[in-house]
Design an enzyme around this catalytic site. Structure first.
Site, short mmCIF file in Angstrom:
data_model
loop_
_atom_site.label_atom_id
_atom_site.label_comp_id
_atom_site.label_asym_id
_atom_site.label_seq_id
_atom_site.Cartn_x
_atom_site.Cartn_y
_atom_site.Cartn_z
N CYS A 75 0.83 -1.25 0.18
CA CYS A 75 -0.11 0.02 0.20
C CYS A 75 0.93 1.20 -0.07
CB CYS A 75 -0.99 -0.03 1.29
SG CYS A 75 -0.46 -0.39 2.77
N ASP A 268 -7.47 5.55 -1.70
CA ASP A 268 -7.06 4.40 -0.74
C ASP A 268 -6.53 3.20 -1.72
OD1 ASP A 268 -6.89 2.06 0.76
OD2 ASP A 268 -8.91 2.57 2.00
N HIS A 270 -6.37 0.10 -1.05
CA HIS A 270 -6.70 -1.22 -0.84
C HIS A 270 -7.65 -1.76 -1.57
CE1 HIS A 270 -4.20 0.58 2.50
NE2 HIS A 270 -3.97 -0.76 2.85
#
Length: 353
Positions: A75, A268, A270
């Site tokens: 990430c 994000d 993810h």
């Protein structure tokens, strides 16, 4: 976490995320000021045009490992890609450039290729992960904001097309004369490969100053950001040179690029998508691949919920930009006062020698 993709890619009957609040407060995104609700469409276009890098699966193994996906550990690598890619698109495409699914601009495609999941691409997850071993990080280990900054700095020395300077200001200190020296004397560490010399993707001629991405790793508390620093961080988003922030929560990296009130906007990484190459966007598969690098909606959270370990980034296309940035940082009292976010000095202090 794959299902998170559904929150970003709308479908018929989907509930549109409330990522842009219904407020009369000014919204700041990478140094640009917006007034909702009048500017909502412009804000959306700005968000959509920022490259969004996520976990991927199905790429060739990284080095001699068996990793064919960065899910669960990549990430911060993806967030670093987002900050650097934003700097490149701003420098070469302009701060007001807008991406659409029909975009086939060759400069844009060249920038995107630099970050695709292939060991030959300079800022691929392969190159970042392998360079990370020099920072003591085995492939598959999580990076800190400082780790990714140091790796991008090292990789930039081998990038011949853009010739960016990635400077990492350590110890909360921006040293003016060292940065100017780097940007005026940018040299690759080895001869330029023939494939770059004969590339059809020629960037504009460079002047005496190499474009600068300045990254400043910070530690602003133990478990939480000290309240004093929250306002100073918000002011960073208001500077025209802002390239956002790398941070998040422990082991959960996010790329922050704007603020409104006491909240920050972020992407994000993810979400796990299949590895995809865009090529020249001449086929429908390549067009579809390009769309996976863009996101219609951001997310937001309280600024106070950010991890105190983070890194702020600024782009200076010219020497006058850098001089202007230093003045703006001082004018907004980000680098002055009893508890500055970081300090700016003309030359290296004796205690750092």
């Amino acid at each position: 976490m794959d299902v998170m993709l559904e929150a970003f890619l709308p479908y018929e009957g989907a509930i549109i995320p409330d990522d842009i609040p219904k407020t009369k407060e000014t919204i700041w995104i990478l140094g640009k000021e917006y007034k909702p609700p009048h500017d909502i469409k412009v804000i959306r276009a700005h968000i959509r045009s920022t490259l969004w890098f996520t976990y991927r699966r199905g790429f060739d193994p990284i080095g001699e490992t068996t990793y064919t996906s960065d899910r669960g550990w990549g990430c911060m690598l993806r967030c670093g890609q987002m900050m650097l890619a934003r700097a490149y698109t701003t420098y070469y495409m302009g701060a007001d450039w807008i991406w659409t699914p029909e975009t086939q601009d060759q400069t844009y495609l060249k920038i995107l290729h630099l970050f695709e999941d292939h060991f030959m691409e300079r800022y691929s997850v392969h190159q970042i992960a392998m360079m990370g071993t020099q920072e003591g990080k085995k492939v598959g280990q999580w990076f800190s904001p400082n780790n990714i900054a140091q790796v991008l700095k090292k990789l930039s020395l081998h990038e011949y097309w853009t010739k960016f300077v990635v400077h990492v200001a350590l110890h909360n200190t921006v040293i003016i004369n060292e940065i100017k020296h780097d940007c005026k004397n940018r040299q690759p560490t080895e001869p330029e490969p023939a494939k770059h010399r004969h590339s059809q993707f020629k960037p504009p001629p460079r002047g005496p100053w190499s474009p600068l991405l300045l990254i400043i790793p910070l530690r602003l508390g133990m478990k939480n950001i000290l309240p004093h620093y929250l306002e100073l961080l918000k002011r960073c988003f208001m500077l025209e040179h802002s390239m956002g922030m790398l941070g998040g929560t422990p082991n959960h990296a996010l790329y922050f690029f704007g603020c409104v009130g006491d909240e920050v906007f972020f992407f994000d990484p993810h979400t796990t998508q299949n590895s995809a190459r865009v090529g020249d966007k001449s086929t429908w598969e390549q067009v579809a691949a390009d769309e996976t690098y863009h996101c219609d909606y951001a997310m937001r959270r309280k600024l106070s919920k950010m991890d105190p370990s983070l890194a702020v980034g600024f782009l200076c296309c010219t020497e006058s930009d850098f001089d202007s940035l230093c003045k703006q940082l001082q004018a907004k009292k980000i680098t002055t006062g009893d508890l500055p976010l970081f300090q700016i000095v003309d030359k290296r202090p004796q205690y750092m020698v």
